[in-house]
Design an enzyme around this catalytic site. Sequence first.
Site, PDB file in Angstrom:
ATOM      1  N   GLY A  94      33.669  29.235  40.866  1.00 18.42           N
ATOM      2  CA  GLY A  94      32.593  29.753  41.703  1.00 18.42           C
ATOM      3  C   GLY A  94      31.439  30.198  40.826  1.00 18.42           C
TER       4      GLY A  94
ATOM      5  N   GLN B 177      23.729  34.439  38.349  1.00 15.12           N
ATOM      6  CA  GLN B 177      24.375  34.184  37.052  1.00 15.12           C
ATOM      7  C   GLN B 177      23.607  33.160  36.215  1.00 15.12           C
ATOM      8  OE1 GLN B 177      28.465  33.583  38.941  1.00 15.12           O
ATOM      9  NE2 GLN B 177      29.001  34.408  36.944  1.00 15.12           N
TER      10      GLN B 177
ATOM     11  N   CYS C 239      35.544  36.262  34.878  1.00 16.76           N
ATOM     12  CA  CYS C 239      34.187  35.973  35.339  1.00 16.76           C
ATOM     13  C   CYS C 239      33.443  35.252  34.220  1.00 16.76           C
ATOM     14  CB  CYS C 239      33.484  37.282  35.692  1.00 16.76           C
ATOM     15  SG  CYS C 239      31.768  37.047  36.177  1.00 16.76           S
ATOM     16  N   LEU C 240      32.709  34.208  34.575  1.00 15.94           N
ATOM     17  CA  LEU C 240      31.964  33.448  33.559  1.00 15.94           C
ATOM     18  C   LEU C 240      30.905  34.316  32.884  1.00 15.94           C
ATOM     19  CD1 LEU C 240      31.478  30.075  35.488  1.00 15.94           C
ATOM     20  CD2 LEU C 240      33.156  30.585  33.708  1.00 15.94           C
TER      21      LEU C 240
ATOM     22  N   HIS D 290      34.385  37.567  45.118  1.00 12.25           N
ATOM     23  CA  HIS D 290      33.849  37.686  43.759  1.00 12.25           C
ATOM     24  C   HIS D 290      32.375  37.253  43.720  1.00 12.25           C
ATOM     25  CE1 HIS D 290      34.431  37.385  39.248  1.00 12.25           C
ATOM     26  NE2 HIS D 290      33.297  36.727  39.428  1.00 12.25           N
ATOM     27  N   GLU D 291      32.079  36.109  44.361  1.00 11.54           N
ATOM     28  CA  GLU D 291      30.701  35.603  44.312  1.00 11.54           C
ATOM     29  C   GLU D 291      29.764  36.465  45.156  1.00 11.54           C
ATOM     30  OE1 GLU D 291      30.215  33.711  41.961  1.00 11.54           O
ATOM     31  OE2 GLU D 291      32.312  33.178  41.681  1.00 11.54           O
TER      32      GLU D 291
ATOM     33  N   HIS E 136      28.671  39.349  43.238  1.00 10.30           N
ATOM     34  CA  HIS E 136      27.561  39.033  42.330  1.00 10.30           C
ATOM     35  C   HIS E 136      26.221  39.198  43.048  1.00 10.30           C
ATOM     36  CE1 HIS E 136      29.193  37.765  38.515  1.00 10.30           C
ATOM     37  NE2 HIS E 136      30.044  36.938  39.069  1.00 10.30           N
TER      38      HIS E 136
HETATM   39 ZN   LIG Z   1      31.745  36.186  38.222  1.00  8.05          ZN
END
Ligand SMILES: [Zn+2]
Length: 171
Positions: free
Chosen positions: A46, A51, A93-94, A135-136, A139
Amino acid sequence: MAVLEILKYPHSLLKKRSKEIDQIDGDVKKLIHDMMETMYDANGIGLAACQVGVPKRMIVVDVRPIDPKQSLFAMINPEVISEEGEIDHEEGCLSVPNCLEKVKRKEKIHVRGLSLEGKELEVFAEGILAFALQHEIDHLNGVLILDRISRLKREMYRKKLKKEKQKEERD
Ligand SMILES: [Zn+2]
């Protein structure tokens, strides 16, 4: 399509609430496609627009590496309609490299938003899809997994990051 740079903690854009999208124009569509490519390139499931440096409410999700029954989709202005149950889920998380922590998530959620074609999109999710959506959407509200773990663990991560940075500077 292009692979974009993924912002990393503690970048200030990751702390901001992203703005609603009022028109799905060519720029929005192009960004969504770039986000998909960026997500795949980073082996993520995701990605939220903030991000990659665009504080607008759009996400892409593809949890097929974990749940092959699902599919790739983009969602614009996603909104949680209802949620149910609570469970600890371990996630990374990226934007927060080398951090894998258990966070509290809802077991099931009902999310509504728009598709890339501007059509209403409704998702009733549980399991990994529900966690990825939460999660997204976090963000989009400027919330990271670091905000959902204990203060002690957050401090430990900050220290680890500092050490890595010092090491990089030395090398
Ligand atoms: Zn993340």
